[in-house]
Enzyme design. Structure first.
Site, mmCIF file in Angstrom:
data_model
loop_
_atom_site.group_PDB
_atom_site.id
_atom_site.type_symbol
_atom_site.label_atom_id
_atom_site.label_comp_id
_atom_site.label_asym_id
_atom_site.label_seq_id
_atom_site.Cartn_x
_atom_site.Cartn_y
_atom_site.Cartn_z
ATOM 1 N N GLU A 1 -4.031 66.974 2.043
ATOM 2 C CA GLU A 1 -3.312 67.896 2.927
ATOM 3 C C GLU A 1 -1.887 67.395 3.187
ATOM 4 O O GLU A 1 -0.921 68.164 3.140
ATOM 5 C CB GLU A 1 -4.061 68.030 4.244
ATOM 6 N N LYS B 1 -13.669 63.886 4.252
ATOM 7 C CA LYS B 1 -12.660 64.476 5.135
ATOM 8 C C LYS B 1 -11.379 63.636 5.139
ATOM 9 O O LYS B 1 -10.266 64.177 5.202
ATOM 10 C CB LYS B 1 -13.212 64.596 6.554
#
Length: 307
Positions: free
Chosen positions: A187, A180
């Site tokens: 991102e 993550k």
């Protein structure tokens, strides 16, 4: 299946709704009792202390086979808040109980927590959760690390919270939050690229309607995807994104990703640029920053100082 849930913020509250919709018995604990009221009206059990919370998770209904373990899902801010919750719960946990940290914790902290809890036979799963507010409500992407047997025992929880094929056990303790963390680094780069590209579109000599540009980008182009969809939505509401200051918040997971990349001698130059731009945006904002701020608001509800 009965599950305890702590952390009724923007993500957590939507995840509780989804668990209730999928037939889970949900036990809640929150410092603010009012935060639990919307869910108790839908069948969740509210508690006023860690002791009561743990006790409710041990309740066995008539005719119901007791699983013999407590399952607790945390959606709280990374760092000290996670440790404080675990410390509060610890006296009421026994061997076989399972804690799931669905927040954005640093993967090395998750490894430490798993080792500390394992002394008493308590399992700790690190579960990086992606998909923003819409994912939390309609099905998220969940990246899980920790003891595989514990993962198998609580897999119905992940199945209920995720989109089809949107969750997986990825390795031992820390693996979920590591994946993550890297996801968030990627991102940041995506957001930075969109911000820079749209700034050039705006400053170019064609007086472009960015809503029309985005419509084309969204349909059939190589860069089509959810972020472009969200940008299209933001531009429909505010064509010049004047409601955003362009000051970009966040950054912890990006910093962790850069530190980890350097430790492994991996160059992440795009992320370095993205992180420097976030810092610079606090002093001087531009249209690129407004694009990124708008996107962060659309997917995560991250408030902008101007809103």
């Amino acid at each position: 299946m009965r599950i305890g849930f702590i952390g009724l913020g923007k993500m957590g509250s939507r995840m509780v709704e989804r668990l209730l919709e999928n037939g889970f018995e949900v036990v809640l604990y929150a410092r603010n009792p009012d935060a639990m009221k919307p869910f108790t009206e839908k069948g969740a059990v509210a508690t006023n202390s860690y002791k009561e919370f743990a006790g409710q998770l041990d309740v066995q209904k008539p005719g119901q086979e007791h699983a013999g373990r407590k399952i607790i899902f945390l959606m709280v801010t990374h760092g000290k808040p996670v440790d404080e919750v675990i410390e509060g719960l610890r006296p009421f946990l026994v061997a076989g109980d399972i804690i799931i940290d669905g927040g954005n914790s640093f993967y090395k902290d998750s490894i430490k927590r798993a080792k500390a809890l394992a002394v008493d036979g308590i399992h700790f799963l690190d579960a990086g959760t992606s998909g923003g507010l819409e994912g939390a409500a309609n099905g998220a992407s969940i990246m899980v690390g920790g003891n595989r047997d514990a993962f198998k025992k609580v897999e119905p929880v992940f199945r209920a919270l995720a989109v089809p094929n949107g969750y997986a056990w990825l390795g031992e303790s820390g693996a979920g939050h590591f994946v993550k963390m890297v996801h968030n680094g990627i991102e940041y780069c995506f957001l930075q690229a969109l911000g820079e590209g749209y700034q050039l579109l705006k400053k170019g000599s064609y007086n472009l309607d960015l809503r029309e540009v985005t419509k084309v980008y969204r349909n059939g182009s190589v860069i089509r995807g959810w972020l472009v969809d969200l940008l299209g939505r933001a531009l429909q509401k505010d064509p010049q994104l004047e409601g955003y200051s362009g000051m970009i918040g966040g950054g912890s997971t990006g910093e962790w990703t850069l530190e980890t990349a350097k430790a492994h001698k991996v160059k992440m130059q795009s992320l370095e640029v993205a992180m420097k731009s976030r810092v610079a945006s606090q002093k001087k904002s531009d249209f690129s920053g407004r694009v990124i701020a708008a996107l962060r608001y659309e997917f995560g509800g991250h408030e902008d100082p101007k809103k």
